[in-house]
Design an enzyme around this catalytic site. Structure first.
Site, PDB file in Angstrom:
ATOM      1  N   VAL A 177       0.767  -1.360  -0.013  1.00 34.23           N
ATOM      2  CA  VAL A 177       0.044  -0.072  -0.052  1.00 34.23           C
ATOM      3  C   VAL A 177       0.850   1.119   0.016  1.00 34.23           C
ATOM      4  CG1 VAL A 177      -1.827   1.170   1.327  1.00 34.23           C
ATOM      5  CG2 VAL A 177      -1.662  -1.272   1.182  1.00 34.23           C
ATOM      6  N   TYR A 219      -4.366  16.440 -17.482  1.00 37.02           N
ATOM      7  CA  TYR A 219      -3.792  14.862 -17.834  1.00 37.02           C
ATOM      8  C   TYR A 219      -3.282  15.042 -19.248  1.00 37.02           C
ATOM      9  CZ  TYR A 219      -4.608  10.123 -19.109  1.00 37.02           C
ATOM     10  OH  TYR A 219      -4.534   8.603 -19.456  1.00 37.02           O
TER      11      TYR A 219
END
Length: 253
Positions: free
Chosen positions: A62, A152
């Protein structure tokens, strides 16, 4: 064709869903060891249980790639777990398409600096590898203006430029660097399924732009990444491989 990936050690960011998950599964199927990270603990645990069957070796963690210290620690842990790193795949994206300042900051920290910091952290291991390879996941939105123009597209374009610079500067050290630019890629839970459900007009318009009549699959993107990263592509470096079913019209010279 034997890609020569058996026994190589791979790290992948964003490895639990979509293209990233297919990348992990493809490397494992080729006999590589893979360390991957994602932010969701439940998804990491579920992926690891799914991946580690039939003798496959994967290591889930994680990790938020926008946290530079955490990312470096993960890379170091992955290198220890696998005995080194041969291949780096920078896959994770913030998918920031808004034009607000928060989206620009998120795209910068996750897409661009997440890639730069990943490569920097892995570089000591790559310099010791006989099969060192870097693959960054860009996008067709980095080549031409589309609905994702803004953070993006801008940061994906920057990643392509950054990667080709790496290829030039690292060639003498035997480290290859390439980018792969996916076209629209459909998978359950992915952005295009959400657009299909929430904005069917945009989905229909986007689908109509592709002369194949469909969108790509995560596996098709992963196949391209596996080849670029592999010893079979030993003289391929500094390229941006577009995998889009002829969606884009720009000619690459």
């Amino acid at each position: 064709m034997d890609l020569g990936l058996k026994g190589l050690r791979v790290i992948v960011t964003g490895g639990t869903r979509g293209i990233g998950r297919a990348i992990v599964e493809t490397f494992l199927s080729e006999g590589a060891q893979v360390a991957y990270c994602a932010r969701n603990p439940e998804e990491v645990a579920a992926a690891e249980a799914s991946f580690n069957v039939g003798g496959a070796k994967s290591f889930g963690s994680v990790t938020d790639v926008s946290d530079g210290d955490a990312l470096k620690a993960w890379v170091n842990d992955a290198a220890k777990a696998m005995g080194g790193i041969d291949i780096v795949v920078a896959n994770v994206s913030a998918l920031a398409v808004g034009n607000d300042e928060a989206s620009w900051r998120k795209g910068y920290e996750v897409d661009l600096m997440g890639t730069v910091r990943l490569v920097d952290a892995a570089m000591p291991e790559l310099t010791r590898s006989a099969n060192a390879s870097i693959v960054t996941i860009a996008s067709v939105s980095g080549r031409e203006v589309d609905f994702a123009a803004g953070p993006y597209g801008a940061f994906k374009a920057a990643i392509i430029h950054y990667t080709q610079g790496l290829a030039f500067h690292l060639a003498a050290k035997g480290i290859r660097a390439n980018s792969m630019s996916p076209g629209n890629t459909y998978f359950p839970g992915g952005v295009w399924e959400k657009i299909e459900q929430g904005n069917p007009a945009l989905f229909k318009e986007s689908l109509a732009l592709n002369p194949t009549g469909r969108m790509g699959t995560p596996q098709e993107m992963a196949n391209a990444v596996a080849f670029l990263a592999s010893p079979a592509a030993s003289f391929v470096t500094g390229t941006n491989l577009v995998v889009d079913g002829a969606l884009t019209r720009g000619v690459q010279f």
